[in-house]
Motif scaffolding. Structure first.
Motif, PDB file in Angstrom:
ATOM      1  N   PRO A  94      53.776  44.006  30.379  1.00 19.72           N
ATOM      2  CA  PRO A  94      52.613  43.489  31.110  1.00 19.72           C
ATOM      3  C   PRO A  94      51.729  42.564  30.276  1.00 19.72           C
ATOM      4  O   PRO A  94      51.687  42.641  29.046  1.00 19.72           O
ATOM      5  N   ASP A  95      51.015  41.723  30.998  1.00 19.89           N
ATOM      6  CA  ASP A  95      50.011  40.854  30.380  1.00 19.89           C
ATOM      7  C   ASP A  95      48.671  41.578  30.423  1.00 19.89           C
ATOM      8  O   ASP A  95      47.846  41.365  31.314  1.00 19.89           O
ATOM      9  N   GLU A 138      54.567  40.354  39.382  1.00 23.39           N
ATOM     10  CA  GLU A 138      53.391  41.217  39.360  1.00 23.39           C
ATOM     11  C   GLU A 138      53.796  42.665  39.569  1.00 23.39           C
ATOM     12  O   GLU A 138      54.631  42.979  40.420  1.00 23.39           O
ATOM     13  N   ASP A 142      44.901  49.938  32.822  1.00 22.46           N
ATOM     14  CA  ASP A 142      45.939  49.055  33.352  1.00 22.46           C
ATOM     15  C   ASP A 142      47.321  49.663  33.170  1.00 22.46           C
ATOM     16  O   ASP A 142      48.191  49.544  34.047  1.00 22.46           O
ATOM     17  N   TYR A 169      45.409  39.303  30.494  1.00 21.01           N
ATOM     18  CA  TYR A 169      45.120  38.435  31.630  1.00 21.01           C
ATOM     19  C   TYR A 169      45.100  36.958  31.237  1.00 21.01           C
ATOM     20  O   TYR A 169      44.162  36.224  31.546  1.00 21.01           O
ATOM     21  N   GLY A 185      49.296  45.246  39.735  1.00 20.34           N
ATOM     22  CA  GLY A 185      48.168  44.318  39.685  1.00 20.34           C
ATOM     23  C   GLY A 185      48.148  43.410  38.475  1.00 20.34           C
ATOM     24  O   GLY A 185      47.232  42.608  38.311  1.00 20.34           O
ATOM     25  N   LEU A 186      49.162  43.527  37.595  1.00 23.07           N
ATOM     26  CA  LEU A 186      49.239  42.689  36.397  1.00 23.07           C
ATOM     27  C   LEU A 186      50.481  41.813  36.440  1.00 23.07           C
ATOM     28  O   LEU A 186      51.531  42.226  36.944  1.00 23.07           O
ATOM     29  N   LYS A 187      50.360  40.612  35.890  1.00 23.93           N
ATOM     30  CA  LYS A 187      51.553  39.826  35.630  1.00 23.93           C
ATOM     31  C   LYS A 187      52.344  40.507  34.522  1.00 23.93           C
ATOM     32  O   LYS A 187      51.767  41.107  33.610  1.00 23.93           O
TER      33      LYS A 187
END
Length: 252
Positions: A74-75, A25, A118, A78, A28-30
């Protein structure tokens, strides 16, 4: 604007034993993270609609990391990338959850949407970890995120690969050094549009800009090339090298 070309030739998706990095992470994102964790130079890769699990995207991330960059993919969706074989959720329906406002042609931050927000969080997290310079590359959907980052000092270098929804007005506002790598056969960003980008950048001596159109390839080829097509693989590898050269030039 036709979206069908963007959905052709979907990538192989897998989160099992793909790449030499790891999923963790950040901001705040995977994200798929690869490269030396103590590196002071970082590269953010922003995926197309198929998301951060695509094998060739992660392979490319590892290639970038092998040059000494700390790479983050990043994903942004989500866990909900576009799935082309789901007839109940075509691309137009999927976009209602991921970027309807994001693709607004008004270049104000309130219309950009969650992808850009993001990305700022990820950039801030990288800065807090001691990263001194950040480059960002965006593929199709991701190119719009990257061009927005390039309008300020969030990043120090930008690369757009077969961009989608990037406008002439976007290019006029870019402040970061930017390279645009496009395809000869691309309905989303046809050569005619890319030549307009080139004209705009040529008139902005304060911004290092480059536009290159690759012959004989289609939208998405840099991360969705066919392994059995030697010419397509060669062209993808050339684009990858151009991207790396751009980051090596501008990230210091």
């Amino acid at each position: 604007m036709s979206e069908t070309q963007c959905c052709e030739n979907p990538p192989t998706l897998s989160i099992t034993s793909v790449g030499i990095g790891c999923v963790a992470e950040i901001g705040g994102l995977k994200a798929y993270i690869t490269g030396p964790p103590d590196a002071k130079l970082a590269v953010l890769l922003v995926s197309d609609v198929f998301g951060y699990e695509a094998r060739k995207l992660r392979k490319l991330a590892d290639k970038v990391a092998s040059c000494g960059f700390y790479v983050v993919v990043p994903d942004f969706f989500y866990g909900d990338p576009y799935v082309p074989d789901n007839p109940e959720r075509p691309i137009a329906v999927w976009r209602q959850s991921h970027g309807t406002k994001y693709f607004c042609h008004i270049t104000c931050h309130s219309c950009i949407g969650k992808g850009f927000e993001d990305a700022i969080r990820v950039v801030s997290a990288l800065r807090s970890e001691g990263v001194s310079a950040i480059g960002a590359a965006g593929f199709c959907w991701g190119a719009k995120v990257v061009v927005e980052l390039g309008k300020s000092d969030y990043i120090q270098a930008a690369v757009l690969l077969h961009p989608s929804r990037v406008t002439v007005e976007d290019i006029k506002e870019v402040k970061a050094p930017i390279a645009v790598l496009g395809a000869e056969y691309d309905k989303l960003s046809p050569p005619e549009l890319l030549k307009q980008f080139e004209e705009i950048l040529s008139a902005k001596p304060e911004v290092d800009g480059c536009v290159k159109i690759f012959a004989g390839v289609e939208h998405g080829w840099t991360v969705r090339y066919k392994d059995e097509d030697a010419a397509e693989v060669k062209s993808a590898e050339e684009a990858h090298k151009d991207m790396l050269d751009w980051f090596n030039k501008h990230l210091k």
